[in-house]
Design an enzyme around this catalytic site. Structure first.
Site, short mmCIF file in Angstrom:
data_model
loop_
_atom_site.label_atom_id
_atom_site.label_comp_id
_atom_site.label_asym_id
_atom_site.label_seq_id
_atom_site.Cartn_x
_atom_site.Cartn_y
_atom_site.Cartn_z
N GLY A 151 -3.00 -1.17 2.74
CA GLY A 151 -3.45 -0.86 1.29
C GLY A 151 -3.22 0.37 0.92
O GLY A 151 -3.07 1.40 1.53
N ARG A 199 1.56 -5.54 4.89
CA ARG A 199 0.45 -5.66 6.11
C ARG A 199 1.00 -6.22 7.48
O ARG A 199 0.09 -6.63 8.21
CB ARG A 199 -0.90 -6.45 5.85
CG ARG A 199 -1.67 -5.68 4.59
CD ARG A 199 -3.11 -6.06 4.54
NE ARG A 199 -3.62 -5.42 3.42
CZ ARG A 199 -4.56 -4.24 3.73
NH1 ARG A 199 -4.55 -3.66 4.68
NH2 ARG A 199 -5.09 -3.65 2.89
N ASP A 207 -5.65 0.19 12.39
CA ASP A 207 -4.73 -0.89 12.85
C ASP A 207 -3.24 -0.39 12.81
O ASP A 207 -2.33 -0.81 13.73
CB ASP A 207 -4.71 -2.28 11.85
CG ASP A 207 -6.13 -2.86 12.24
OD1 ASP A 207 -6.88 -2.73 13.36
OD2 ASP A 207 -6.82 -3.60 11.18
N LYS A 245 -3.89 7.29 6.70
CA LYS A 245 -4.20 6.73 5.55
C LYS A 245 -5.50 5.54 5.41
O LYS A 245 -5.33 4.93 6.18
CB LYS A 245 -3.01 6.22 5.15
CG LYS A 245 -3.05 5.48 3.66
CD LYS A 245 -2.37 3.94 3.86
CE LYS A 245 -3.36 2.97 4.60
NZ LYS A 245 -3.11 1.60 4.36
N THR A 246 -6.05 5.76 4.52
CA THR A 246 -7.11 4.74 3.97
C THR A 246 -8.05 5.11 2.89
O THR A 246 -8.66 6.04 3.44
CB THR A 246 -7.63 3.76 5.13
OG1 THR A 246 -8.50 2.77 4.48
CG2 THR A 246 -8.38 4.29 6.10
N ASP A 287 -10.44 3.91 2.54
CA ASP A 287 -12.11 3.32 3.22
C ASP A 287 -12.59 4.65 3.90
O ASP A 287 -13.99 4.87 4.30
CB ASP A 287 -11.79 2.28 4.09
CG ASP A 287 -11.39 0.99 3.24
OD1 ASP A 287 -11.19 1.10 2.09
OD2 ASP A 287 -11.23 -0.19 3.96
N GLY A 329 -8.79 2.08 -7.94
CA GLY A 329 -8.75 3.64 -7.31
C GLY A 329 -7.66 3.87 -6.77
O GLY A 329 -7.06 4.79 -6.15
P1 FBP Z 1 -6.22 -0.12 4.62
O1 FBP Z 1 -7.25 -0.34 5.57
O2 FBP Z 1 -5.14 -0.91 4.74
O3 FBP Z 1 -6.28 1.01 3.80
O4 FBP Z 1 -6.81 -1.09 3.23
C1 FBP Z 1 -8.15 -0.86 2.72
C2 FBP Z 1 -8.50 -1.56 1.71
O5 FBP Z 1 -8.36 -0.86 0.34
C3 FBP Z 1 -9.91 -2.06 1.59
O6 FBP Z 1 -10.68 -1.19 0.74
C4 FBP Z 1 -9.84 -3.51 1.21
O7 FBP Z 1 -10.81 -4.41 1.59
C5 FBP Z 1 -8.39 -3.91 1.40
O8 FBP Z 1 -7.68 -2.85 1.44
C6 FBP Z 1 -7.83 -4.98 0.41
O9 FBP Z 1 -6.51 -5.34 0.93
P2 FBP Z 1 -5.33 -5.93 0.04
O10 FBP Z 1 -4.64 -4.93 -0.65
O11 FBP Z 1 -4.57 -6.58 1.17
O12 FBP Z 1 -6.10 -6.97 -1.07
#
Ligand code: FBP
Length: 551
Positions: A79, A143, A174, A200-201, A203, A424
C-alpha cells in the site's frame, strides 16, 4: 503537467538528515543478534543472514570506498505511504555521492516489475520532479509476493543485465520478510546482489526497538486527524449527528489510537484491547450505546466514534471464524468460486465447524460475504472492504431502540459513516516523513556501500531535531518469528500491535472517560509545511509518548 503553488514551493524543500549522514560515514557494529521468536527455526531458514549485528553509522574522515559505480534497483511494494518518493530520492543522492556514475533503476508496479523485467532508469530529472511529493506514482506499487525460486532467478537475470549491485525493497512487514528471503537466496548462490529493506506502511505496525516507526504513519494520521477534527467541529456546531469513522490499519490500531490522541473523540475502539479483554461484538455495542445514552441525558445527541478497520478480526469469536475461513478458502477456493453466488453462504456454513457456522450465519449478509472476498497475496483478509462502521451503526441503533422501549434511553440517534484510508495514503509527506524517508533512503545507500545484505535501513531518535537522529541498519532476521499463513507455518516479521501497557494506550485510557462524557474535541487543522517548527515538525503523539516526551 500543471502543478499547484504548494507543489512548486514544496519541490525546493531540502529534507533534513541526521548530521552523521551529511559527511563521510563508517559503521559501528554491535553484538550478534537473535530473532524475536522461534530462533532455531529462523536460523535454519536463514543460515547466512541470521544473527548479524546491528550497525550504526558514525562519522569518518575517509569517504566510503566503492569500486566503481553503485547501480541499485528499487521496488515499492504494498500500500502507498506518504514519503516513498523521498526514500527513492535519498537512495539516488546517496549512490550519486558514492560514485557520480551510479545508476538507479525503478522496477514498475511492485515486485512484478522485477519478475517481468519492467523498469525505468530514474534519472536526476525524474527524481527532481518527485521530491517531497506524496504517492508511489514515480514507479507504481504492487502486492505480488516475491517468494519462489523462479521469481528470484528471473529477477536476477535483469539485475545482472543492468549491473545492479543491490536491490532496495520498500515495503511493510510482509514485503520486508520477502526481502530477507531474497537476500538469503542471493547470498546462498553468490549472486553478487545485496538486498536492503525500508520500513513502509501507514498502519504503523512495522516497528520495534530499532525501527521506531514506519514511514507514512505520521502524514496519514495527520490527514485523518484533520478530517476527524473538521467533522467534530461540524457535529459540535449542528449537534445532530453521531459520526462513525473507520480509519485504516488492518492488523493494528495504531492509526485509530494516534487519531484519538490528536482529536479526543467521544469513543475510540482499540482492537488490541478488545482481543485482550475477549470482548464480543455485543460488549462493543454496549459500550458505544452506553456513551451515546449518557451524552443524550445531557441533551447531546452528537459525537464521534473512531474505529480501526481491523476491528472485526480482533473480536475473538470472529477471529476464530476468520482463521477457519482462511484455511478453508486456501484449500477450497476453486470449489467456492464455482458455487453460484446465491448458494455461497450456505456452502460456507455447511463446511465450517458448528460454532463458527453459527457465528457466520448470524452476521448480516453483506458482512458475511465481505469476509469471504479474495485474500491479498499474503493471505490477509482485505479488511478495508468490510463495512464494520455500518455494522456497528446498525447494531447500536437496535440496542438504543431496545433501551428506549425499556425507558433507559430517550435521545435521538442519527448516524453518518465514514472510512478514511485512501484519503491519506498519498498525501504530500509532512516534514517529519519527508525528512525521515529521505534519511532512510540515504541510509540504505550507505548500507549498500558497506556491503550489507538482509538489513533494513533504520533511523532512530526521531523526536529529537533531525540533526540528532541516529542512522544505521538492522538485520531483518532479528524481527522474525514463525506464524501461520495460508494454512502453513512461515517465517515472518512480527507485527507490532498496540501495547496495552505502552504509554500511548495508557494516556488514551486515562482520558477516554472524560472525552466520552464531555465535549473536549481538538481540531488539529491541515498539515503545515512552512512556518514555525512547533507547528510544522511535530512528530506523532504516539512517538512522543513512547519516547517519554510530554504532550
Ligand atoms: P501495507 O501494509 O501494504 O502498507 O498496506 C496497508 C493498507 O494501507 C491498509 O491500511 C489497508 O487495509 C490496505 O493497505 C488496503 O490495501 P489496498 O491498497 O490493496 O486496497
Amino acid at each position: 503537467m500543471t502543478k499547484s503553488a504548494l507543489q512548486i514551493a514544496r519541490a525546493s524543500y531540502k529534507p533534513q538528515m541526521p548530521n552523521v549522514l551529511n559527511g563521510n560515514v563508517a559503521i559501528k557494529q554491535g553484538a550478534a543478534t537473535e530473532a524475536v521468536g522461534d530462533q532455531e527455526e529462523i536460523q535454519k531458514l536463514f543460515p547466512i543472514t541470521y544473527g548479524r549485528p546491528i550497525v550504526q553509522f558514525v562519522e569518518s574522515s575517509e569517504p566510503s570506498k566503492v569500486d566503481g559505480p553503485v547501480n541499485v534497483g528499487v521496488i515499492l511494494s504494498g500500500g502507498q505511504a506518504p514519503g516513498g518518493h523521498n526514500v527513492i530520492a535519498g537512495i539516488f543522492d546517496g549512490i550519486k555521492r558514492l560514485h557520480a556514475d551510479s545508476r538507479l533503476y525503478g522496477f514498475l508496479l511492485g515486485p512484478d516489475g522485477l519478475i517481468n523485467h519492467k523498469y525505468i532508469e530514474l534519472t536526476a530529472d525524474i527524481i527532481d520532479a518527485y521530491r517531497n511529493t506524496g504517492g508511489f506514482d514515480i514507479i507504481g506499487s504492487g502486492r505480488t509476493k516475491l517468494e519462489t525460486k523462479e521469481q528470484f532467478d528471473k529477477g536476477l537475470e535483469i539485475l545482472k543485465k543492468l549491473g545492479v549491485k543491490a536491490l532496495v525493497i520498500i515495503g511493510g512487514d510482509d514485503s520486508n520478510t520477502n526481502a530477507c528471503v531474497l537476500a538469503e537466496y542471493y547470498a546462498s548462490i553468490n549472486a553478487g546482489v545485496q538486498v536492503i529493506g525500508c520500513p513502509k506502511t501507514i498502519d504503523g505496525d512495522l516497528k520495534n526497538e530499532q525501527i521506531e516507526t514506519s514511514f507514512g504513519f505520521d502524514t496519514a494520521c495527520k490527514v485523518y486527524s484533520e478530517l476527524i477534527g473538521n467533522i467534530q467541529r461540524d457535529c459540535n456546531s449542528s449537534r445532530k449527528y453521531w459520526h462513525f469513522i473507520k480509519v485504516m490499519g488492518r492488523s493494528a490500531s495504531h492509526i485509530a489510537l494516534e487519531c484519538a490522541l490528536q482529536t479526543h473523540p467521544n469513543v475510540c475502539i482499540v482492537s488490541e484491547e478488545v482481543a485482550a479483554k475477549e470482548q464480543s461484538l455485543n460488549d462493543i455495542i454496549d459500550y458505544i450505546a452506553g456513551v451515546i445514552a449518557k451524552r443524550a441525558e445531557r441533551g447531546w445527541n452528537f459525537g464521534t466514534v473512531v474505529i480501526p478497520e481491523g476491528l472485526i478480526e480482533f473480536i475473538p469469536a470472529i477471529k476464530r471464524l476468520i482463521a477457519e475461513l482462511n484455511d478453508f478458502l486456501a484449500h477450497n477456493q476453486e470449489e467456492f468460486d464455482r458455487t453460484p453466488q446465491a448458494e455461497k453462504q450456505a456452502f460456507v456454513i455447511s463446511k465450517l465447524s458448528e460454532k463458527n457456522a453459527e457465528i457466520y450465519a448470524s452476521l448480516p449478509e453483506n458482512v458475511a460475504r465481505q469476509l469471504t472476498l479474495d485474500r491479498d497475496p499474503h493471505g490477509n483478509v482485505q479488511v478495508s472492504l468490510i463495512e464494520t462502521e455500518k455494522l456497528l451503526v446498525e447494531m447500536v441503533k437496535k440496542r438504543l431502540n431496545a433501551w428506549a422501549k425499556e425507558g433507559k434511553y430517550a435521545g435521538k440517534f442519527a448516524a453518518i459513516t465514514h472510512f478514511f484510508g485512501y484519503e491519506g495514503r498519498c498525501a504530500a509527506p509532512s516534514n517529519y516523513d519527508a525528512n525521515y524517508c529521505y534519511s532512510l533512503g540515504y541510509a540504505a545507500s550507505m548500507l549498500i556501500a558497506s556491503g550489507k545484505t538482509g538489513y533494513m535501513a533504520s533511523v532512530r531518535n526521531t523526536t529529537a531535531p533531525a540533526a540528532e537522529w541516529i542512522a544505521g541498519g538492522i538485520p531483518i532476521t532479528m524481527m522474525m518469528n514463525m506464524e501461520r499463513r495460508h494454512g502453513e507455518m512461515k517465517p515472518v516479521i512480527q507485527k507490532a500491535l498496540v501495547e496495552l501497557d505502552g504509554a500511548p494506550f495508557k494516556y488514551f485510557a486515562s482520558h477516554r472517560d472524560q472525552w466520552a462524557a464531555e465535549t473536549c474535541y481538538v481540531y488539529p487543522g491541515p498539515i503545515q509545511y512552512f512556518g514555525p517548527t512547533e507547528v510544522c515538525d511535530e512528530p506523532s503523539k504516539t512517538l512522543q509518548l513512547e519516547q517519554k516526551r510530554a504532550l
